[in-house]
Scaffold this active site. Structure first.
Site, PDB file in Angstrom:
ATOM      1  N   GLY B  52       0.798  -1.220   0.000  1.00 46.96           N
ATOM      2  CA  GLY B  52       0.000   0.000   0.000  1.00 46.96           C
ATOM      3  C   GLY B  52       0.831   1.270   0.000  1.00 46.96           C
ATOM      4  O   GLY B  52       0.317   2.366   0.135  1.00 46.96           O
ATOM      5  N   CYS B  53       2.133   1.121  -0.149  1.00 44.27           N
ATOM      6  CA  CYS B  53       2.989   2.297  -0.234  1.00 44.27           C
ATOM      7  C   CYS B  53       3.504   2.399  -1.663  1.00 44.27           C
ATOM      8  O   CYS B  53       3.803   1.385  -2.284  1.00 44.27           O
ATOM      9  CB  CYS B  53       4.177   2.176   0.716  1.00 44.27           C
ATOM     10  N   GLN B  54       3.627   3.643  -2.168  1.00 40.90           N
ATOM     11  CA  GLN B  54       4.129   3.797  -3.526  1.00 40.90           C
ATOM     12  C   GLN B  54       5.615   3.444  -3.589  1.00 40.90           C
ATOM     13  O   GLN B  54       6.102   2.888  -4.554  1.00 40.90           O
ATOM     14  CB  GLN B  54       3.916   5.232  -3.989  1.00 40.90           C
ATOM     15  N   SER B  55       6.322   3.775  -2.507  1.00 43.14           N
ATOM     16  CA  SER B  55       7.716   3.362  -2.401  1.00 43.14           C
ATOM     17  C   SER B  55       7.736   2.056  -1.610  1.00 43.14           C
ATOM     18  O   SER B  55       6.743   1.668  -1.020  1.00 43.14           O
ATOM     19  CB  SER B  55       8.505   4.434  -1.673  1.00 43.14           C
ATOM     20  N   ALA B 121      -0.325   7.709  -0.934  1.00 43.11           N
ATOM     21  CA  ALA B 121       0.574   6.714  -1.515  1.00 43.11           C
ATOM     22  C   ALA B 121       1.663   6.248  -0.548  1.00 43.11           C
ATOM     23  O   ALA B 121       2.299   5.236  -0.753  1.00 43.11           O
ATOM     24  CB  ALA B 121       1.214   7.289  -2.768  1.00 43.11           C
TER      25      ALA B 121
END
Ligand SMILES: Cc1ncc(COP(=O)(O)O)c(C=O)c1O
Lengths: 408, 141
Positions: B52-55, B121
């Site tokens: 669920g994290c963009q990174s 993000a």
């Protein structure tokens, strides 16, 4: 026609009314969706206040008015696209649904196991996944035309890929991630030569230049209203009549039928065969205003303006030592994808957001492009005709600031 | 005796209360990330990635002999790494039960509440959830 960016900006209320973290909005995410002019916003509320009724059903006056207005959009769009036949325009909820429709219905009517479909390495997921599913359902093969380092189709591979099994090509005219304007006519000609049909994803083209479908002559052309200053939830499939006629319906239900008995159902003619259920009536009607907006400006001059913004941004960012660009073709719309060496795009996006600048970060629904360039994601600034040189300068300064904060 | 989670939160809020512009805030966040102890290479595995994290964000926890949990975290984005470092600065070396029941409100209080929306993000909520989940597994064992 004059092109005055300040007059154009005045038509887009969000550009002056929105504040981001207390700062004015600088909207550089136009490839994701464009903003809407006042006329479109007004048309939506006007419709609900004075005209709301379901279409194609009622004998009552309100429904007839709504229906007529609804169909006027189809007629105006047909004129806008170069006087094509209105019944070959299917209303969908967007480019994605248009592609899904073709990927569902075309193979059922025309393809057999062992046939191939060609796409390219730069496609949006919306122009990859539906074809993968179609291949699974019908025993077809998916072939992929690679791109080069500049983010252009590598046409050297084309003759090898286009063997006699290739029966369908699906490709984008303009890349949403790299900005490349592809040599679409070359691909259409190649398809014609081997007797394959071709779908052109025009989602990123329609907001930047005028499209004449009479001269383009693709078998299917798909795009979304929201990327050309129109409402969300509305898109289009334009198809060759003889193909659409032979394709079975996509979704089924009300509106698209001629006669329903429990033994058998016969279907309505074009375009209604492919339009089931209650459509996005307000959006369809309001879209006329988007077309009128586009008709009042010179898209050539707008394109010049956007090219100027792109060049200034590219030159400005190029002075930052850590900058890396993705998509460096000479033939580009105003889309600028970049990273700072060693910095995650998310970090850059977060810093720019703090200054009120909206860019996109991530894979832009094109993971194969990320794999090609070996990055987890990219920053993308995409300019539209209402953006200004001053905004671009502020953006350049902000990326510099981000570099200072993040590259130490 | 360690400081309590509540005390640590108050101290963090205090630190940030002196910073009123976003640049200073983000500089401090980035510094927190830089001071995070090196993430053990052997833990850079997919199962420790927080979704669920963009990174990419990795979080692992180890139970110490005194029953407290010691967390390691890393991210390939600098700001995300700073955010996870803020979370760990409060949760590190606490008892599982304290971690599970802690009420985190410092993000709103230091003006970073916008990072907490579910669609953000950076997945801050997901990071906190992971930290608590790890504590839960240790509490049972
Ligand atoms: C090239 C391209 N194709 C397809 C799509 C999907 O369009 P929509 O989300 O409007 O269905 C997009 C949107 O980003 C796009 O840029």
């Amino acid at each position: 026609m004059e092109f005055d960016v300040n007059l154009i900006r005045q038509q887009f209320p969000i550009l002056s009314e929105a504040t981001i973290h207390g700062k004015p909005l600088v909207y550089f995410d136009n490839a994701a969706t464009t903003q809407k002019p006042q006329s479109v916003i007004d048309a939506i509320s006007h419709y609900y206040r004075t005209e709301n009724a379901n279409v194609h059903r009622g004998v009552h006056d309100l429904s007839q008015r709504a229906t007529q207005n609804f169909e006027n959009t189809r007629n105006e769009l047909a004129r806008y696209l170069g006087n094509i036949d209105p019944k070959t325009i299917i209303f969908t909820k967007g480019t994605t649904e248009s592609i899904n429709l073709v990927a569902h219905s075309y193979p059922m009517a025309f393809l057999k196991p062992g046939d191939s479909i060609l796409i390219t390495e730069m496609e949006h997921h919306a122009n990859i996944v539906p074809w993968q599913m179609a291949c699974e359902r019908h025993g077809l093969n998916l072939k992929v035309l690679p791109i080069n380092e500049k983010g252009e189709w590598d046409l050297e591979f084309l003759p090898k890929l286009l063997d006699e099994n290739v029966k369908f090509i699906a490709c984008s005219w303009v890349s949403n991630t790299l900005g490349t304007i592809n040599p679409i006519q070359t691909m259409i000609d190649a398809a014609r030569k081997i007797g394959a049909k071709i779908l052109v994803d025009g989602a990123q083209a329609v907001g930047h230049f005028k499209v004449d479908l009479k001269s383009l002559d693709a078998d299917f052309f798909v795009f979304s209203a929201h990327k050309m200053f129109g409402p969300t939830g509305l898109g289009f499939l334009v198809g060759k009549e003889e193909l659409l006629q032979q394709m079975p319906p996509y979704q089924t239900g009300g509106e698209m039928i001629q006669e329903v008995t429990f033994e058998k159902t016969t279907f309505n003619g074009l375009p209604f065969k492919f339009e089931t259920g209650t459509p996005a009536i307000a959006e369809v009607i309001a879209f006329q205003k988007s077309l009128q907006f586009l008709n009042t400006i010179s898209l050539d001059k707008a394109h010049q303006h956007e090219s100027l913004l792109l060049k200034r941004a590219t030159d400005g960012l190029n002075e930052i030592p850590e900058i890396v660009f993705f998509g460096t073709s000479d033939q580009k719309v105003s889309v600028l994808s970049f990273n700072l060496n060693g910095v995650h795009p998310f970090d850059i996006g977060t810093i720019l957001d703090q200054r009120g600048i909206a860019i996109r970060t991530g894979h832009h629904c094109t993971q194969p492009i990320m794999q090609k360039f070996k990055v987890p994601g990219m920053c993308r600034a995409s300019f539209s005709l209402y953006n200004t040189i001053e905004e671009v300068d502020f953006f350049i300064e902000s990326v510099r600031k981000a570099a200072k904060m993040l590259c130490s | 005796m360690n400081k309590s989670i509540a005390q640590l939160q108050d101290e963090l809020i205090e630190v940030f209360s002196f910073l009123d512009d976003w640049e200073d805030k983000y500089s401090v966040i980035i510094d927190y990330g830089k001071q995070l102890s090196a993430f053990p290479e052997e833990f850079k595995r997919d199962e420790f990635i927080v979704k669920g994290c963009q990174s990419r964000v990795w979080i692992v926890g180890q139970k110490m002999e005194n029953g407290e949990i010691h967390y390691h975290a890393d991210s390939d984005a600098i700001i995300t790494k700073g955010l996870v470092a803020l979370v760990l600065s409060i949760f590190n070396n606490q008892k599982p039960s304290e971690i599970i029941h802690a009420n985190l409100d410092f993000f709103e209080k230091i003006g970073l509440g916008s990072h907490l929306t579910p669609t953000r993000a950076n997945g801050l909520l997901e990071m906190i959830k992971r930290v608590k989940n790890i504590a839960q597994t240790f509490e049972k064992s």
